[in-house]
Write an enzyme that holds these catalytic residues in place. Structure first.
Site, PDB file in Angstrom:
ATOM      1  N   HIS A 155       0.838  -1.199   0.000  1.00  0.00           N
ATOM      2  CA  HIS A 155       0.000   0.000   0.000  1.00  0.00           C
ATOM      3  C   HIS A 155       0.877   1.255   0.000  1.00  0.00           C
ATOM      4  CE1 HIS A 155      -2.708   3.156   1.397  1.00  0.00           C
ATOM      5  NE2 HIS A 155      -3.663   2.432   0.839  1.00  0.00           N
ATOM      6  N   GLU A 168      -4.233   2.127  -7.051  1.00  0.00           N
ATOM      7  CA  GLU A 168      -4.516   3.135  -6.031  1.00  0.00           C
ATOM      8  C   GLU A 168      -3.599   4.326  -6.230  1.00  0.00           C
ATOM      9  OE1 GLU A 168      -5.121   2.178  -2.100  1.00  0.00           O
ATOM     10  OE2 GLU A 168      -6.428   0.509  -2.540  1.00  0.00           O
TER      11      GLU A 168
HETATM   12  P1  PGA Z   1      -9.451   5.920   1.120  1.00  0.00           P
HETATM   13  O1  PGA Z   1      -8.372   4.765   1.193  1.00  0.00           O
HETATM   14  O2  PGA Z   1     -10.706   5.303   0.532  1.00  0.00           O
HETATM   15  O3  PGA Z   1      -9.653   6.385   2.520  1.00  0.00           O
HETATM   16  O4  PGA Z   1      -8.907   6.978   0.208  1.00  0.00           O
HETATM   17  C1  PGA Z   1      -8.244   3.912   0.105  1.00  0.00           C
HETATM   18  C2  PGA Z   1      -7.037   3.056   0.226  1.00  0.00           C
HETATM   19  O5  PGA Z   1      -6.009   3.525   0.713  1.00  0.00           O
HETATM   20  O6  PGA Z   1      -7.116   1.896  -0.178  1.00  0.00           O
END
Ligand code: PGA
Length: 246
Positions: free
Chosen positions: A94, A161
């Site tokens: 992540h 992401e």
């Molecule tokens: P968020 O997080 O929906 O709070 O932007 C998404 C993620 O980091 O997967």
């Protein structure tokens, strides 16, 4: 595999809070047998997820893992420990881990292999730091995807992401942009590995009930990965029920 909708609660939900959260969430998702649903909670709450979600249509998992199976790594958690708790999925790479812990693409690939060695599926997060033209984004994604191509693509989910779309103050990336990037990721995967055509590619970054349907309608968007909005179980349930039409 059906549409894959999941959440990471990040560093939220004590074990006590996770009990209440999952007990509220489970009945709200019962009518979605055709969707593949998952919840990734902190390590300290995984036993709660096993306790509360066993026998349901919601799978559970972890947000990180160490690449080694055991040994002198104070504070770390290994893949066999997660497999022992019934985890189906383990998130790897992540943006916040790359940023806060300096995780490299090579370390991420080693973690993916550990997850797969123990029969679990790795959800690998990739994405660019800042908004940029598609060709530059593709370069960044190629760098992140390349080390993964030696691993078992049947036990892999790619989560696109973009860092600029994650977290408080951000908004979900425009749906048509996400469709273009996912289509490109699919093409890159298949050209690197002909058997990678079935790797689910899900989108994460400020997903909310208002953006979910349009995102799901895009080509090559196989699901959604929800962060802060899912901390309210009713909102996660609304997103899980979103249909791919506007
Ligand atoms: P968020 O997080 O929906 O709070 O932007 C998404 C993620 O980091 O997967």
């Amino acid at each position: 595999m059906g549409v894959l909708i999941g959440t990471s609660s990040k560093m939220n939900l004590t074990s006590t809070e996770a009990m209440a959260y999952l007990d509220a969430l489970r009945p709200m998702l019962e009518d979605l047998p055709e969707r593949d649903l998952f919840v990734l909670v902190p390590f300290t709450s995984i036993w709660v997820a096993r306790d509360r979600l066993t026998g349901s249509n919601v799978r559970w998992g972890a947000q990180d893992v160490h690449p080694d199976d055991a040994g002198a790594h104070t504070g770390d958690v290994s893949a066999p420990m997660l497999a022992d708790l019934g985890c189906t999925y383990v998130e790897v790479g992540h943006h916040e881990r790359r940023r806060d812990h300096g995780e490299t693409d090579e370390l991420v690939a080693a973690k993916v292999e550990a997850v797969q060695r123990w029969g679990m599926t790795a959800i690998v997060c990739v994405g660019e730091e800042q908004r940029a033209p598609l060709d530059q984004v593709v370069e960044a994604l190629d760098r992140q995807l390349r080390p993964l191509m030696a691993s078992d693509v049947r036990r892999m989910v790619i989560a696109y992401e973009p860092a600029w779309a994650i977290g408080v103050g951000a908004q979900a990336a425009p749906a048509d942009w996400v469709g273009r990037v996912h289509t490109t990721i699919r093409a890159r995967l298949v050209s690197a590995r002909p058997d990678a055509g079935t790797v689910p590619i899900i989108y994460g970054g400020s997903v909310d009930p208002a953006s979910a349907s349009a995102l799901l309608q895009q080509p090559c968007v196989d699901g959604l990965f929800v962060g802060r909005q899912a901390l309210d179980p009713r909102v996660f349930a609304a997103i899980a029920h979103a249909s791919p039409s506007i």
